[in-house]
Design an enzyme around this catalytic site. Structure first.
Site, PDB file in Angstrom:
ATOM      1  N   SER A   1      -0.539 -35.436 -65.823  1.00 41.05           N
ATOM      2  CA  SER A   1      -1.126 -35.169 -64.556  1.00 41.05           C
ATOM      3  C   SER A   1      -0.921 -33.665 -64.493  1.00 41.05           C
ATOM      4  O   SER A   1       0.386 -33.312 -64.081  1.00 41.05           O
ATOM      5  CB  SER A   1      -0.644 -35.953 -63.413  1.00 41.05           C
ATOM      6  N   ARG A   2      -1.967 -32.986 -64.372  1.00 42.95           N
ATOM      7  CA  ARG A   2      -1.658 -31.189 -64.240  1.00 42.95           C
ATOM      8  C   ARG A   2      -1.878 -30.970 -62.762  1.00 42.95           C
ATOM      9  O   ARG A   2      -1.510 -29.692 -62.724  1.00 42.95           O
ATOM     10  CB  ARG A   2      -2.836 -30.487 -65.287  1.00 42.95           C
ATOM     11  N   VAL A   3      -2.051 -31.713 -61.782  1.00 41.66           N
ATOM     12  CA  VAL A   3      -2.183 -31.479 -60.354  1.00 41.66           C
ATOM     13  C   VAL A   3      -1.324 -32.376 -59.552  1.00 41.66           C
ATOM     14  O   VAL A   3      -0.589 -31.848 -58.628  1.00 41.66           O
ATOM     15  CB  VAL A   3      -3.539 -31.453 -60.111  1.00 41.66           C
TER      16      VAL A   3
ATOM     17  N   THR B   1     -11.070 -32.356 -66.941  1.00 42.23           N
ATOM     18  CA  THR B   1     -10.225 -33.233 -66.137  1.00 42.23           C
ATOM     19  C   THR B   1      -8.981 -32.472 -66.055  1.00 42.23           C
ATOM     20  O   THR B   1      -8.471 -31.650 -66.914  1.00 42.23           O
ATOM     21  CB  THR B   1     -10.019 -34.687 -66.540  1.00 42.23           C
ATOM     22  N   ASP B   2      -8.329 -33.176 -64.785  1.00 43.56           N
ATOM     23  CA  ASP B   2      -7.114 -32.279 -64.541  1.00 43.56           C
ATOM     24  C   ASP B   2      -5.684 -33.406 -65.099  1.00 43.56           C
ATOM     25  O   ASP B   2      -4.823 -33.477 -64.702  1.00 43.56           O
ATOM     26  CB  ASP B   2      -6.733 -32.215 -63.072  1.00 43.56           C
TER      27      ASP B   2
END
Length: 496
Positions: free
Chosen positions: A363-365, A337-338
């Site tokens: 949250s990477r995005v 997951t992101d």
């Protein structure tokens, strides 16, 4: 009367146009059946994941293709399959009905209605397994998916096309976050699909009633494979939900899909794999358990406009044991997951809901999809909240605290009070920006912690009544001196 030469001409014509209509059907025989698995002999040309039909009308999914036999996962709980029963190949893979007709309905893992509202008039079907969009077809996440939950939209934002894991122990509010997010999509032109895996039927009914009461079932499909159903059906359910989502994405729509939860999905797949004699690996999971979830979650993506322009946002849920995020299945899904939203039992029991731990949640995005106003005001919120948690632990042991530490603790208490939120009460993003700006810029310093909730409600009422245009501009992405000055004026009016 017909003359003999006419009769002879007709017969010759029929012989000339005669086509052999011999149909070849490969038929196998059941040699072993039990625990939702049948072993079939005689289907030498059977394909992996092919749909097989038994003589009683029930169907199964071909799994292990061995030298002499095929292991078949049965897709119906009630069947009349015995040793010696005949099995036919269909030449098809498992497909589920898709389309607008599915909206508002509760269906099983095979797409059949289970809500008592009659048959579904779906015009199309779609295979449950399909290839994920390639790199060329994708585009970067650029549009926010608002959850209506202040702690998430400010600190751990989610974008359309992202995969954000919700992880935590049981009874910490994971499903509540997913349901609130679905409710908040009302009027946002987002289709929602909720996949319930291994849950009690009563829980699924309760969720359907909650969504109905909030007016969210209009744009939602619930796919349920309950705890009472067989492992193969629980294994199929998330792929069926994803196939329904892909139909809408290909129409250029945005879709939110919730998998609740993938821990039970992995357990169902483990049960299925052990029954068909696949070698067990770590914690008895088969070696391809990573592939099980990666091929599902990779199908969530934001697609470029030239390839349809839709998106699928996935919110998988994972249940941990005693907060252990380093266990086998949690680490697998974290790596796919992101980002993840980690819910902590201690915070939940302390009455801080949603019980989000800002330290390991990330949250990477989504930050690149966040609204300009939210991005500006929430920049230091996560840092201030994390510092407060560290100081709080430290302050328990120290009696004499300097003024700066006391001020940071006081601010932290107000941040926690602001981020608290009840169930089924999403907040519009313009109001979120206002309250986060107020708390981080000291407007709540004089307000007692117990009165923060009342202040927040009064602020929202004032903004909705007298500054509706400001909220619309913020939600449209505007954030400049004009918006800041008007917000400051509104906050100053609250002090009077």
């Amino acid at each position: 009367m017909n003359r003999p030469e006419e009769i002879s001409n007709v017969i010759k014509e029929q012989i000339k146009n005669y086509r052999s209509r011999i149909e070849m059907k490969e038929v196998g025989t059941v040699i072993l059946v039990g625990d939702g698995i049948a072993r079939v002999y005689g289907l030498s040309d059977c394909m992996a994941s092919e749909l097989l039909e038994f003589e009683d009308g029930s169907v199964g999914l071909a799994q292990n293709l061995e030298a002499e036999t095929v292991s078949v996962a049965l897709l119906s709980n009630e069947n009349n399959i015995k040793e010696g029963s005949q099995v036919r190949r269909t030449g098809r893979v498992l497909s589920v009905p898709v389309g607008e007709a599915m909206l508002t309905r509760v269906v099983n893992a095979l797409g059949a209605p289970i809500d008592g509202k009659g048959p579904i008039d779906a015009k199309q079907t779609r295979p449950i397994e399909s290839e994920a969009p390639g790199i060329i077809e994708r585009k970067s996440v650029s549009v926010p998916l608002q959850t209506g939950i202040k702690a998430i939209d400010s600190m751990i934002p989610i974008g359309r096309g992202q995969r954000e894991l919700i992880i935590g122990d049981r009874q910490t509010g994971k499903t509540a976050i997913a349901i609130d997010t679905i409710i908040n999509q009302k009027g946002q032109n987002v289709i929602c699909i909720y996949v319930a895996i291994g849950q009690k039927n009563s829980s699924v009914v309760q969720i359907a009633n909650e969504l109905e009461a909030a007016g969210a079932m209009e744009y939602t499909v619930i796919v349920s494979a309950s705890a009472s159903e067989s492992a193969p059906l629980q294994y199929v359910a998330p792929y069926a939900g994803c196939a329904m989502a892909e139909y809408f994405r290909e129409m250029g729509r945005d879709v939110l899909i919730v998998y609740d939860d993938l821990s039970k999905h992995a357990v169902a797949y483990r049960a299925l794999s052990l029954l068909i004699r696949r070698p067990p690996g770590r914690e008895a999971y088969p070696g391809d358990v990573f592939y099980l979830h990666s091929r599902l979650l990779e199908r969530a993506a934001c697609v470029a406009p030239e390839f349809g322009g839709g998106s699928i946002t996935a919110l998988p849920l994972i249940e941990t044991q005693a907060g252990d995020v380093s266990a086998y299945i949690p680490t697998n899904v974290i790596s796919i997951t992101d980002g993840q939203i980690f819910l902590e039992t201690e915070l939940f029991h302390a009455g801080i809901m949603p019980a989000i731990n800002p330290g390991i949640s990330v949250s990477r995005v989504g930050g690149s999809a966040q609204l300009k106003g939210m991005k500006k005001v929430s920049g230091e919120l996560k840092l201030l909240y994390s510092q407060y948690r560290e100081l709080q632990a430290f302050a328990q042991f120290g009696s004499d605290l300097d003024a700066d530490t006391k001020a940071r603790l006081a601010l932290g208490e107000r941040i926690v009070a602001v981020l608290k939120q009840g169930k089924n009460s999403p907040v519009r993003v313009g109001c979120q920006v206002a309250i986060v700006y107020a708390v981080t810029n000291g407007y709540l310093n004089e307000i007692p912690v117990k009165e923060v909730a009342a202040y927040e409600s009064a602020l929202y009422e004032l903004l909705e009544a007298k500054h509706a245009d400001l909220l619309s501009r913020i939600e449209g992405g505007a954030w400049g001196d004009e918006e800041i000055d008007e917000l400051k004026a509104a906050l100053a009016a609250m002090k009077r």
